[in-house]
Design a protein around this motif. Structure first.
Motif, PDB file in Angstrom:
ATOM      1  N   PHE A 149       0.648  -1.157   0.204  1.00 55.85           N
ATOM      2  CA  PHE A 149      -0.108   0.008   0.043  1.00 55.85           C
ATOM      3  C   PHE A 149       0.790   1.350  -0.054  1.00 55.85           C
ATOM      4  N   ASP A 150       1.871   1.358   0.878  1.00 58.07           N
ATOM      5  CA  ASP A 150       2.862   2.495   0.891  1.00 58.07           C
ATOM      6  C   ASP A 150       3.757   2.543  -0.321  1.00 58.07           C
ATOM      7  N   THR A 151       4.068   1.479  -0.953  1.00 61.32           N
ATOM      8  CA  THR A 151       4.887   1.696  -2.183  1.00 61.32           C
ATOM      9  C   THR A 151       4.041   2.135  -3.341  1.00 61.32           C
ATOM     10  N   THR A 152       2.643   1.814  -3.476  1.00 59.68           N
ATOM     11  CA  THR A 152       1.719   2.379  -4.404  1.00 59.68           C
ATOM     12  C   THR A 152       1.535   3.835  -4.126  1.00 59.68           C
ATOM     13  N   VAL A 153       1.344   4.367  -2.828  1.00 58.51           N
ATOM     14  CA  VAL A 153       1.377   5.565  -2.442  1.00 58.51           C
ATOM     15  C   VAL A 153       2.498   6.621  -3.135  1.00 58.51           C
ATOM     16  N   PHE A 179      10.699  -8.550   1.492  1.00 54.84           N
ATOM     17  CA  PHE A 179       9.625  -9.569   1.109  1.00 54.84           C
ATOM     18  C   PHE A 179       9.195  -9.503  -0.544  1.00 54.84           C
ATOM     19  N   TYR A 180       9.403  -8.475  -1.322  1.00 57.23           N
ATOM     20  CA  TYR A 180       9.081  -8.532  -2.323  1.00 57.23           C
ATOM     21  C   TYR A 180       9.836  -9.474  -3.438  1.00 57.23           C
ATOM     22  N   LYS A 181      10.819  -9.815  -2.922  1.00 58.91           N
ATOM     23  CA  LYS A 181      11.858 -10.721  -3.556  1.00 58.91           C
ATOM     24  C   LYS A 181      11.349 -12.028  -3.887  1.00 58.91           C
ATOM     25  N   THR A 182      10.178 -12.578  -2.812  1.00 61.33           N
ATOM     26  CA  THR A 182       9.828 -14.054  -2.993  1.00 61.33           C
ATOM     27  C   THR A 182       8.609 -13.804  -3.279  1.00 61.33           C
ATOM     28  N   ILE A 189       5.113  -4.616  -8.287  1.00 62.74           N
ATOM     29  CA  ILE A 189       4.920  -3.371  -7.758  1.00 62.74           C
ATOM     30  C   ILE A 189       6.093  -2.568  -7.700  1.00 62.74           C
ATOM     31  N   VAL A 190       6.973  -3.199  -6.938  1.00 63.99           N
ATOM     32  CA  VAL A 190       8.309  -2.668  -6.700  1.00 63.99           C
ATOM     33  C   VAL A 190       8.904  -2.131  -7.831  1.00 63.99           C
ATOM     34  N   LYS A 191       9.204  -2.917  -8.777  1.00 65.72           N
ATOM     35  CA  LYS A 191       9.866  -2.826 -10.021  1.00 65.72           C
ATOM     36  C   LYS A 191       9.344  -1.545 -11.004  1.00 65.72           C
ATOM     37  N   ARG A 192       7.661  -1.764 -10.974  1.00 67.38           N
ATOM     38  CA  ARG A 192       7.136  -0.394 -11.670  1.00 67.38           C
ATOM     39  C   ARG A 192       7.244   0.675 -11.022  1.00 67.38           C
ATOM     40  N   THR A 193       7.343   0.639  -9.679  1.00 67.33           N
ATOM     41  CA  THR A 193       7.600   1.908  -8.790  1.00 67.33           C
ATOM     42  C   THR A 193       8.891   2.622  -9.201  1.00 67.33           C
ATOM     43  N   LEU A 194       9.856   1.673  -9.179  1.00 65.53           N
ATOM     44  CA  LEU A 194      11.221   2.094  -9.340  1.00 65.53           C
ATOM     45  C   LEU A 194      11.629   2.762 -10.872  1.00 65.53           C
ATOM     46  N   VAL A 195      10.782   2.095 -11.793  1.00 67.60           N
ATOM     47  CA  VAL A 195      10.825   2.639 -13.222  1.00 67.60           C
ATOM     48  C   VAL A 195      10.241   4.031 -13.136  1.00 67.60           C
ATOM     49  N   ASN A 196       9.105   3.979 -12.726  1.00 69.36           N
ATOM     50  CA  ASN A 196       8.496   5.470 -12.438  1.00 69.36           C
ATOM     51  C   ASN A 196       9.242   6.600 -11.626  1.00 69.36           C
ATOM     52  N   VAL A 197      10.082   6.239 -10.883  1.00 69.55           N
ATOM     53  CA  VAL A 197      11.083   6.976 -10.121  1.00 69.55           C
ATOM     54  C   VAL A 197      12.231   7.242 -11.320  1.00 69.55           C
ATOM     55  N   THR A 219      19.576  -5.145 -12.483  1.00 69.09           N
ATOM     56  CA  THR A 219      19.753  -6.460 -11.782  1.00 69.09           C
ATOM     57  C   THR A 219      18.426  -6.922 -11.213  1.00 69.09           C
ATOM     58  N   LEU A 220      17.322  -5.949 -11.208  1.00 67.92           N
ATOM     59  CA  LEU A 220      16.201  -6.385 -10.651  1.00 67.92           C
ATOM     60  C   LEU A 220      15.156  -7.064 -11.811  1.00 67.92           C
ATOM     61  N   LEU A 221      15.533  -6.430 -12.953  1.00 62.21           N
ATOM     62  CA  LEU A 221      14.422  -6.980 -14.317  1.00 62.21           C
ATOM     63  C   LEU A 221      14.929  -8.165 -14.645  1.00 62.21           C
ATOM     64  N   LYS A 222      13.824  -8.740 -14.883  1.00 62.64           N
ATOM     65  CA  LYS A 222      13.794 -10.030 -15.748  1.00 62.64           C
ATOM     66  C   LYS A 222      13.474 -10.100 -17.097  1.00 62.64           C
ATOM     67  N   PRO A 223      13.870 -11.031 -17.779  1.00 63.97           N
ATOM     68  CA  PRO A 223      13.384 -11.105 -19.418  1.00 63.97           C
ATOM     69  C   PRO A 223      12.047 -10.776 -19.611  1.00 63.97           C
ATOM     70  N   THR A 224      11.226 -11.486 -18.543  1.00 61.14           N
ATOM     71  CA  THR A 224       9.825 -11.188 -18.835  1.00 61.14           C
ATOM     72  C   THR A 224       9.301  -9.890 -18.551  1.00 61.14           C
ATOM     73  N   ASP A 225       9.845  -9.063 -17.806  1.00 63.86           N
ATOM     74  CA  ASP A 225       9.491  -7.496 -17.403  1.00 63.86           C
ATOM     75  C   ASP A 225       9.739  -6.811 -18.932  1.00 63.86           C
ATOM     76  N   THR A 226       8.963  -7.162 -19.745  1.00 65.95           N
ATOM     77  CA  THR A 226       9.107  -6.432 -21.074  1.00 65.95           C
ATOM     78  C   THR A 226       8.632  -4.880 -21.030  1.00 65.95           C
TER      79      THR A 226
END
Length: 235
Positions: A149-153, A179-182, A189-197, A219-226
Motif C-alpha cells: 500500500f505504501d509503495t503504491t502511494v 519481502f518483494y523478492k519472494t 509493484i516495486v519494479k514498476r515503482t522504481l521505473v516511475n522514479v 539487476t532487478l528486471l527479468k526477461p519477462t519484464d518487457t
C-alpha cells in the motif's frame, strides 16, 4: 453494536481494502495466527493485541472505528479504480471532480494527493498545497517498513515530493523491502515503482540519479519484464 466476530470481519475488510496482507500487520507482539483467529471470529484479541493490530494498518483507533457503519475505505477502493480510468483517459475535468472536499482521514488525504499529482503530471496544473506536501512527506518518511500500500502511494505521489526525497526513498525501497523478492505480485509493484522514479528523474534532468536507478533496475528486471524494459530503453 458489533460483537467480536463482526469486529474481526470488519478488520479484515479494512486490511484488504488498504492492500495489506495478513503478514503485513503482524509484529513481535502479534502473530499471524492471532490475526487469523480474530478475523475469522474464533478468538477476540486482548486490548494490547488489538492496539497492535490497528497500528499494523497505519491507523489510529479513532480512524478505525470511524469506518464502522460507513465503510469509507471500501469507497476509496472504488474511487481508486475510477481514478485509474480517468488517468488512462487523461480526463482532467473528471479528475478534478474526484477531489474530496475537507478530507478528514489519512486515506482521504492520500487519495486527494494522488488525484492532484495525476492532474499535475497530465496537465502541468499544480493544485497541491504545502500542507499536502508536508503530509505525504511525513507519511512516507515515518514508515519504517513499507507495505505494498505504501509503495503504491509513493509511486503515485512523486509529484508532491522533493526530488532529493524521491531519490533517497527510492533507494530505501530497494534496500529495506526484502519481502518483494519472494512474492511475484509485490515484486512487480516495486519494479514498476522504481521505473516511475527513473522516469521522474529523467523529466527533471537529474540524470545522475536516473543512472543510479537504471543500474539498480538492470539487476532487478527479468526477461519477462518487457514493459519495464521498453520504458527504460525508450528514455
Amino acid at each position: 453494536m458489533l460483537n467480536f466476530r463482526d469486529l474481526g470481519a470488519h478488520y479484515r475488510k479494512v486490511r484488504e481494502a488498504r492492500g495489506y496482507s495478513m503478514g503485513d500487520v503482524t509484529s513481535d507482539n502479534l502473530n499471524k495466527s492471532q490475526v487469523s483467529r480474530f478475523e475469522n471470529g474464533t478468538q477476540m484479541l486482548l486490548l494490547d493485541g488489538f492496539m497492535h493490530a490497528i497500528n499494523g494498518l497505519n491507523m489510529t483507533v479513532s480512524e478505525f472505528f470511524l469506518t464502522i457503519g460507513n465503510f469509507e475505505v471500501g469507497n476509496l477502493q472504488i474511487f481508486g479504480e475510477k481514478l485509474q480510468e480517468l488517468i488512462t483517459a487523461q480526463d482532467i475535468d473528471g479528475l478534478k471532480a474526484m477531489i474530496i472536499r475537507k478530507p478528514r482521514t489519512n486515506e482521504k488525504k492520500i487519495f486527494n494527493i494522488k488525484v492532484k499529482c495525476a492532474i499535475r503530471e497530465l496537465s502541468g496544473q499544480n493544485l497541491l498545497t504545502d500542507e499536502e506536501g508536508q503530509f505525504i512527506d511525513k507519511y512516507l518518511t515515518d514508515c519504517e517498513e513499507w507495505t505494498m500500500f505504501d509503495t503504491t502511494v509513493f509511486s503515485m505521489c512523486l509529484e508532491a515530493l522533493d526530488t532529493e526525497l524521491v531519490y533517497h526513498l527510492g533507494l530505501q525501497l530497494i534496500e529495506k523491502n526484502t519481502f518483494y523478492k519472494t512474492l511475484p505480485y509485490n515484486a512487480q509493484i516495486v519494479k514498476r515503482t522504481l521505473v516511475n522514479v527513473y522516469v521522474y528523474m529523467i523529466f527533471r534532468g537529474c540524470f545522475v540519479y536516473a543512472e543510479e536507478f537504471e543500474k539498480q533496475l538492470s539487476t532487478l528486471l527479468k526477461p519477462t519484464d518487457t514493459d519495464e524494459k521498453i520504458t527504460i530503453q525508450f528514455f
